[in-house]
Design a protein around this motif. Structure first.
Motif, PDB file in Angstrom:
ATOM      1  N   GLU A  83     -18.033  -7.501 -11.191  1.00 52.14           N
ATOM      2  CA  GLU A  83     -17.160  -6.328 -11.078  1.00 52.14           C
ATOM      3  C   GLU A  83     -16.193  -6.398  -9.900  1.00 52.14           C
ATOM      4  OE1 GLU A  83     -20.232  -3.394  -8.721  1.00 52.14           O
ATOM      5  OE2 GLU A  83     -20.382  -3.601 -10.892  1.00 52.14           O
ATOM      6  N   ASP A  84     -16.424  -7.299  -8.944  1.00 51.96           N
ATOM      7  CA  ASP A  84     -15.516  -7.448  -7.807  1.00 51.96           C
ATOM      8  C   ASP A  84     -14.413  -8.470  -8.074  1.00 51.96           C
ATOM      9  OD1 ASP A  84     -16.901  -5.582  -6.301  1.00 51.96           O
ATOM     10  OD2 ASP A  84     -18.303  -7.092  -5.546  1.00 51.96           O
ATOM     11  N   SER A  85     -14.388  -9.002  -9.292  1.00 48.09           N
ATOM     12  CA  SER A  85     -13.428 -10.036  -9.650  1.00 48.09           C
ATOM     13  C   SER A  85     -12.342  -9.493 -10.556  1.00 48.09           C
ATOM     14  CB  SER A  85     -14.134 -11.181 -10.386  1.00 48.09           C
ATOM     15  OG  SER A  85     -15.086 -11.791  -9.556  1.00 48.09           O
ATOM     16  N   ASP A  86     -11.218 -10.176 -10.525  1.00 48.01           N
ATOM     17  CA  ASP A  86     -10.137  -9.938 -11.464  1.00 48.01           C
ATOM     18  C   ASP A  86      -9.595 -11.302 -11.846  1.00 48.01           C
ATOM     19  OD1 ASP A  86      -8.362  -8.518 -13.065  1.00 48.01           O
ATOM     20  OD2 ASP A  86      -7.916  -7.077 -11.487  1.00 48.01           O
ATOM     21  N   VAL A  87      -8.641 -11.351 -12.733  1.00 46.15           N
ATOM     22  CA  VAL A  87      -8.112 -12.632 -13.193  1.00 46.15           C
ATOM     23  C   VAL A  87      -6.592 -12.587 -13.276  1.00 46.15           C
ATOM     24  CG1 VAL A  87     -10.181 -13.272 -14.503  1.00 46.15           C
ATOM     25  CG2 VAL A  87      -8.355 -11.991 -15.632  1.00 46.15           C
ATOM     26  N   LEU A  88      -6.009 -13.763 -13.151  1.00 44.99           N
ATOM     27  CA  LEU A  88      -4.577 -13.957 -13.377  1.00 44.99           C
ATOM     28  C   LEU A  88      -4.403 -15.242 -14.176  1.00 44.99           C
ATOM     29  CD1 LEU A  88      -3.129 -13.242  -9.802  1.00 44.99           C
ATOM     30  CD2 LEU A  88      -2.930 -11.776 -11.827  1.00 44.99           C
ATOM     31  N   THR A  89      -3.367 -15.279 -14.994  1.00 49.43           N
ATOM     32  CA  THR A  89      -3.041 -16.494 -15.729  1.00 49.43           C
ATOM     33  C   THR A  89      -2.357 -17.478 -14.794  1.00 49.43           C
ATOM     34  OG1 THR A  89      -2.772 -15.253 -17.789  1.00 49.43           O
ATOM     35  CG2 THR A  89      -1.744 -17.425 -17.691  1.00 49.43           C
ATOM     36  N   VAL A  90      -2.852 -18.725 -14.777  1.00 46.76           N
ATOM     37  CA  VAL A  90      -2.222 -19.799 -14.027  1.00 46.76           C
ATOM     38  C   VAL A  90      -1.179 -20.472 -14.916  1.00 46.76           C
ATOM     39  CG1 VAL A  90      -2.603 -22.030 -12.908  1.00 46.76           C
ATOM     40  CG2 VAL A  90      -4.249 -20.186 -12.589  1.00 46.76           C
ATOM     41  N   GLN A 142      -5.184 -22.021 -22.226  1.00 46.66           N
ATOM     42  CA  GLN A 142      -4.815 -21.239 -21.060  1.00 46.66           C
ATOM     43  C   GLN A 142      -5.753 -21.554 -19.899  1.00 46.66           C
ATOM     44  OE1 GLN A 142      -6.120 -17.177 -21.499  1.00 46.66           O
ATOM     45  NE2 GLN A 142      -4.155 -16.442 -20.739  1.00 46.66           N
ATOM     46  N   THR A 143      -5.210 -21.508 -18.696  1.00 49.98           N
ATOM     47  CA  THR A 143      -6.024 -21.618 -17.486  1.00 49.98           C
ATOM     48  C   THR A 143      -5.920 -20.297 -16.738  1.00 49.98           C
ATOM     49  OG1 THR A 143      -5.540 -23.984 -17.344  1.00 49.98           O
ATOM     50  CG2 THR A 143      -6.432 -22.921 -15.364  1.00 49.98           C
ATOM     51  N   ILE A 144      -7.068 -19.762 -16.397  1.00 44.81           N
ATOM     52  CA  ILE A 144      -7.188 -18.482 -15.708  1.00 44.81           C
ATOM     53  C   ILE A 144      -7.779 -18.729 -14.321  1.00 44.81           C
ATOM     54  CG2 ILE A 144      -8.472 -16.281 -15.716  1.00 44.81           C
ATOM     55  CD1 ILE A 144      -6.304 -16.345 -17.808  1.00 44.81           C
ATOM     56  N   ILE A 145      -7.300 -18.001 -13.324  1.00 50.44           N
ATOM     57  CA  ILE A 145      -7.889 -18.074 -11.989  1.00 50.44           C
ATOM     58  C   ILE A 145      -8.588 -16.746 -11.669  1.00 50.44           C
ATOM     59  CG2 ILE A 145      -5.783 -17.312 -10.787  1.00 50.44           C
ATOM     60  CD1 ILE A 145      -6.612 -19.338  -8.539  1.00 50.44           C
ATOM     61  N   ARG A 146      -9.782 -16.868 -11.110  1.00 50.92           N
ATOM     62  CA  ARG A 146     -10.525 -15.686 -10.647  1.00 50.92           C
ATOM     63  C   ARG A 146     -10.014 -15.321  -9.272  1.00 50.92           C
ATOM     64  NH1 ARG A 146     -13.512 -13.282  -7.335  1.00 50.92           N
ATOM     65  NH2 ARG A 146     -13.511 -15.049  -5.935  1.00 50.92           N
ATOM     66  N   ILE A 147      -9.746 -14.038  -9.076  1.00 49.35           N
ATOM     67  CA  ILE A 147      -9.334 -13.533  -7.762  1.00 49.35           C
ATOM     68  C   ILE A 147     -10.247 -12.350  -7.405  1.00 49.35           C
ATOM     69  CG2 ILE A 147      -6.935 -14.280  -8.004  1.00 49.35           C
ATOM     70  CD1 ILE A 147      -6.232 -11.296  -8.615  1.00 49.35           C
ATOM     71  N   ASP A 148     -10.266 -12.012  -6.122  1.00 49.90           N
ATOM     72  CA  ASP A 148     -10.964 -10.794  -5.724  1.00 49.90           C
ATOM     73  C   ASP A 148     -10.156  -9.619  -6.239  1.00 49.90           C
ATOM     74  OD1 ASP A 148     -12.951 -12.177  -4.378  1.00 49.90           O
ATOM     75  OD2 ASP A 148     -11.858 -12.148  -2.476  1.00 49.90           O
ATOM     76  N   ARG A 149     -10.856  -8.632  -6.764  1.00 54.17           N
ATOM     77  CA  ARG A 149     -10.178  -7.455  -7.284  1.00 54.17           C
ATOM     78  C   ARG A 149      -9.357  -6.816  -6.176  1.00 54.17           C
ATOM     79  NH1 ARG A 149     -14.067  -3.514  -9.521  1.00 54.17           N
ATOM     80  NH2 ARG A 149     -13.480  -2.028  -7.936  1.00 54.17           N
ATOM     81  N   PRO A 150      -8.076  -6.520  -6.437  1.00 54.49           N
ATOM     82  CA  PRO A 150      -7.248  -5.896  -5.410  1.00 54.49           C
ATOM     83  C   PRO A 150      -7.901  -4.601  -4.905  1.00 54.49           C
ATOM     84  CG  PRO A 150      -5.892  -6.609  -7.244  1.00 54.49           C
ATOM     85  CD  PRO A 150      -7.336  -6.795  -7.651  1.00 54.49           C
ATOM     86  N   GLY A 151      -7.779  -4.370  -3.604  1.00 58.95           N
ATOM     87  CA  GLY A 151      -8.388  -3.175  -3.010  1.00 58.95           C
ATOM     88  C   GLY A 151      -9.789  -3.443  -2.493  1.00 58.95           C
ATOM     89  N   ARG A 152     -10.298  -4.641  -2.663  1.00 64.02           N
ATOM     90  CA  ARG A 152     -11.661  -4.980  -2.189  1.00 64.02           C
ATOM     91  C   ARG A 152     -11.597  -5.574  -0.829  1.00 64.02           C
ATOM     92  NH1 ARG A 152     -15.861  -2.595  -4.401  1.00 64.02           N
ATOM     93  NH2 ARG A 152     -15.476  -2.305  -6.552  1.00 64.02           N
TER      94      ARG A 152
END
Length: 152
Positions: A83-90, A142-152
């Protein structure tokens, strides 16, 4: 043998988190796209065919086709993170195999190789007729990167 991940549902918590994020996407709302399945590593998005999403020949525009494929893959990856993760398309590559026509399009994103940072997804888009007949109109990777959810 049938692929069981086609029908497997993500936990209620994951479904809520993924659907909530999808609901924040202005483009998906603008296009009229809806998420119809959220499973572990697999998401389906449906786009009704209507004049606002077509190109000059009456087929669903490649941009709309690509957008639902991209979102399906990204959300498929998100189902596997906490739940602390988000994703963006690389990056993603899509092949348009046939004119995108039908009553609606269905994009299916499936995680092929999950990772801690990068995840690779398969993208498929089907044109679905009123009769239920399905035709693969686009596929990609597609390649996706995991990021920390913004605001964390």
């Amino acid at each position: 043998m049938e692929d069981q991940t086609r029908h497997e549902q993500a936990s209620p918590e994951v479904q809520k988190r993924v659907q909530s994020s999808f609901n924040l996407q202005g483009l998906m709302s603008h296009l009229g796209a809806q998420m119809t399945h959220i499973g572990p590593g697999r998401v389906h998005i449906v786009l009704p065919s209507r004049p606002e999403v077509t190109q000059q020949h009456g087929y669903v525009h490649a941009g709309a086709t690509s957008a639902i494929a991209d979102s399906a893959g990204g959300y498929a990856a998100l189902t596997l993170f906490d739940e602390d993760s988000d994703v963006l398309t690389v990056e993603y590559k899509i092949n348009l195999l046939a004119p995108a026509s039908g009553e609606h399009l269905e994009a299916i994103g499936t995680v092929v190789k999950p990772g801690r940072t990068l995840t690779v997804c398969q993208l498929e888009v089907y044109g679905v007729q009123r009769s239920g007949e399905r035709k693969l109109v686009a596929n990609g990777q597609q390649t996706i990167i995991r990021i920390d959810r913004p605001g964390r």
